[in-house]
Motif scaffolding. Structure first.
Motif, PDB file in Angstrom:
ATOM      1  N   ARG A  85       0.836  -0.995   0.070  1.00  0.00           N
ATOM      2  CA  ARG A  85       0.114  -0.115  -0.178  1.00  0.00           C
ATOM      3  C   ARG A  85       0.759   1.068   0.009  1.00  0.00           C
ATOM      4  O   ARG A  85       2.240   1.179   0.233  1.00  0.00           O
ATOM      5  CB  ARG A  85      -0.751  -0.242   1.452  1.00  0.00           C
ATOM      6  CG  ARG A  85      -1.951  -1.202   1.363  1.00  0.00           C
ATOM      7  CD  ARG A  85      -2.788  -1.119   2.418  1.00  0.00           C
ATOM      8  NE  ARG A  85      -3.327  -2.520   2.518  1.00  0.00           N
ATOM      9  CZ  ARG A  85      -4.164  -2.855   3.731  1.00  0.00           C
ATOM     10  NH1 ARG A  85      -4.042  -2.057   4.854  1.00  0.00           N
ATOM     11  NH2 ARG A  85      -4.982  -3.799   3.839  1.00  0.00           N
ATOM     12  N   GLY A  86       0.263   2.470  -0.195  1.00  0.00           N
ATOM     13  CA  GLY A  86       1.185   3.648  -0.110  1.00  0.00           C
ATOM     14  C   GLY A  86       1.675   4.246  -1.517  1.00  0.00           C
ATOM     15  O   GLY A  86       1.397   3.594  -2.375  1.00  0.00           O
ATOM     16  N   PRO A  87       2.315   5.251  -1.443  1.00  0.00           N
ATOM     17  CA  PRO A  87       2.704   5.748  -2.648  1.00  0.00           C
ATOM     18  C   PRO A  87       3.849   4.866  -3.509  1.00  0.00           C
ATOM     19  O   PRO A  87       3.859   4.927  -4.801  1.00  0.00           O
ATOM     20  CB  PRO A  87       3.488   7.074  -2.088  1.00  0.00           C
ATOM     21  CG  PRO A  87       2.815   7.275  -0.899  1.00  0.00           C
ATOM     22  CD  PRO A  87       2.342   6.057  -0.444  1.00  0.00           C
ATOM     23  N   ALA A  88       4.536   4.137  -2.643  1.00  0.00           N
ATOM     24  CA  ALA A  88       5.600   3.234  -3.269  1.00  0.00           C
ATOM     25  C   ALA A  88       4.991   2.248  -4.107  1.00  0.00           C
ATOM     26  O   ALA A  88       5.309   1.948  -5.353  1.00  0.00           O
ATOM     27  CB  ALA A  88       6.459   2.572  -2.243  1.00  0.00           C
ATOM     28  N   ALA A  89       3.867   1.715  -3.647  1.00  0.00           N
ATOM     29  CA  ALA A  89       3.103   0.743  -4.348  1.00  0.00           C
ATOM     30  C   ALA A  89       2.249   1.172  -5.459  1.00  0.00           C
ATOM     31  O   ALA A  89       2.283   0.535  -6.624  1.00  0.00           O
ATOM     32  CB  ALA A  89       2.121  -0.126  -3.431  1.00  0.00           C
ATOM     33  N   SER A  90       1.777   2.424  -5.276  1.00  0.00           N
ATOM     34  CA  SER A  90       1.305   3.168  -6.423  1.00  0.00           C
ATOM     35  C   SER A  90       2.226   3.641  -7.461  1.00  0.00           C
ATOM     36  O   SER A  90       1.933   3.467  -8.644  1.00  0.00           O
ATOM     37  CB  SER A  90       0.478   4.389  -5.995  1.00  0.00           C
ATOM     38  OG  SER A  90      -0.678   4.007  -5.257  1.00  0.00           O
ATOM     39  N   ALA A  91       3.337   3.934  -7.299  1.00  0.00           N
ATOM     40  CA  ALA A  91       4.449   4.262  -8.381  1.00  0.00           C
ATOM     41  C   ALA A  91       4.798   2.993  -9.158  1.00  0.00           C
ATOM     42  O   ALA A  91       4.566   3.009 -10.206  1.00  0.00           O
ATOM     43  CB  ALA A  91       5.681   4.730  -7.576  1.00  0.00           C
TER      44      ALA A  91
END
Length: 179
Positions: A85-91
């Motif tokens: 989850r979070g920004p790293a996963a979204s990237a």
């Protein structure tokens, strides 16, 4: 869990592609860039359909644009449910979205590899795919959080900090695993 991942992912993908489309339309108004028909041409070649024009070209474009993005949503939902989850996963997911486009477009001969594109076109595409990836991720993360931490998050919480040698969670601590 799989039904939940699928349903939440389709919702997240739909919200993400809607945000991407709004961003694209705003960008086009500011820059004067015309609509791209690459999605329609890719769909036509994948399905063996004749090249369309007019209203059918627009319908094909929307079908590929929305369909591909909505169908990728469950992958981001799965990521969120297992604890990515979070920004790293979204990237990471944004890269998957861009790569999916590129594989389909290049395999059908409609597109060319991004390093061959004019830098401005590449930047615009990267920004739009990031909007999709981060909005889809935000929705998927919110929906998955209702189920609590994923197995990866529970594993990390068992031995906080960056550590080597932290063994796996016991099988019975991971719902949905066979035997």
């Amino acid at each position: 869990m799989w039904r939940q991942v699928l349903g939440e992912g389709l919702v997240a993908g739909a919200v993400g592609v809607t945000a991407m489309t709004v961003a694209e339309k705003l960008e086009q108004r500011l820059t004067g860039r015309p609509d791209s028909h690459v999605p329609a041409r890719t769909l036509e070649r994948l399905t063996g359909a004749a090249e369309a024009s007019g209203g059918r070209l627009r319908a094909d474009n929307l079908a590929m644009h929305y369909g591909q993005a909505v169908l990728l949503g469950p992958l981001r939902s799965l990521m969120a449910h297992v604890g990515l989850r979070g920004p790293a996963a979204s990237a990471k997911f944004s890269v998957i979205r861009l790569t999916t486009d590129q594989v389909l477009e290049n395999a059908t001969g409609v597109g060319a590899p991004p390093p061959t594109w004019p830098r401005g076109e590449l930047a615009v595409d990267l920004v739009h795919k990031a909007v999709y990836g981060f909005v889809t991720g935000w929705v998927a993360d919110l929906l998955a959080a209702r189920s609590g931490p994923g197995p990866g998050q529970r594993h990390a919480a068992a031995a906080p900090g960056r550590r080597s040698g932290a063994g796996p969670l016991p099988r019975d601590a991971v719902p949905g695993l066979p035997g």
